[in-house]
Write an enzyme that holds these catalytic residues in place. Structure first.
Site, PDB file in Angstrom:
ATOM      1  N   GLU A  74       0.832  -1.204   0.000  1.00 29.46           N
ATOM      2  CA  GLU A  74       0.000   0.000   0.000  1.00 29.46           C
ATOM      3  C   GLU A  74       0.867   1.255   0.000  1.00 29.46           C
ATOM      4  O   GLU A  74       0.555   2.238  -0.690  1.00 29.46           O
ATOM      5  CB  GLU A  74      -0.948  -0.001   1.202  1.00 29.46           C
ATOM      6  N   GLU A  81       1.538   6.299  -7.125  1.00 29.06           N
ATOM      7  CA  GLU A  81       0.463   7.226  -7.500  1.00 29.06           C
ATOM      8  C   GLU A  81       0.919   8.673  -7.404  1.00 29.06           C
ATOM      9  O   GLU A  81       0.625   9.487  -8.287  1.00 29.06           O
ATOM     10  CB  GLU A  81      -0.768   7.004  -6.624  1.00 29.06           C
TER      11      GLU A  81
END
Length: 136
Positions: A74, A81
């Protein structure tokens, strides 16, 4: 300022500085990423369940490995991102979308593995507990 000075500015000077940057990254992910908070909450529930159901050492190894893999993936997903958003800030780019989708897919794959491991460890214990309650 020449490029050598700029390079030194960003280079970690010692172990403590490196650890500070790493902990800052983890805290940033927890503060800013909704999915990271969900993963952290799930991890706490799994750890509590591990104590309640008294899982074995080997099972703890699998549970902890699963927890840390999901959290690490994550964090990597969030980093990817952010970099992709920075690089494609002013326009939509199909390669940027693909990179973000693949990073999210990697988190999904590891999360499915973690869920399967959790089910294999906890479902028999939950079943046994429910069966004992129903027998009374």
């Amino acid at each position: 300022m020449d490029s050598q000075d700029n390079k030194r500015k960003w280079k970690n000077r010692d172990l403590i500085t490196s650890l500070e940057f790493a902990f800052t990254g983890i805290l940033t992910a927890i503060k800013e990423e909704r999915n990271m908070r969900k993963h952290a909450a799930t991890a706490l529930i799994v750890i509590l369940a591990g104590f309640v159901f008294r899982v074995s050492r080997i099972e703890w190894l699998f549970l902890l490995l699963s927890i840390f893999l999901v959290i690490a993936f994550e964090i990597l997903n969030s980093a990817i991102e952010n970099v992709v958003d920075l690089a494609s800030h002013y326009h939509f780019d199909m390669l940027a979308k693909k990179a973000k989708d693949m990073a999210a897919g990697a988190v999904l794959v590891v999360s499915v593995l973690a869920a399967l491991i959790g089910l294999l460890i906890f479902i028999p214990r939950i079943w046994d507990t429910l069966f004992m309650i129903m027998r009374k």
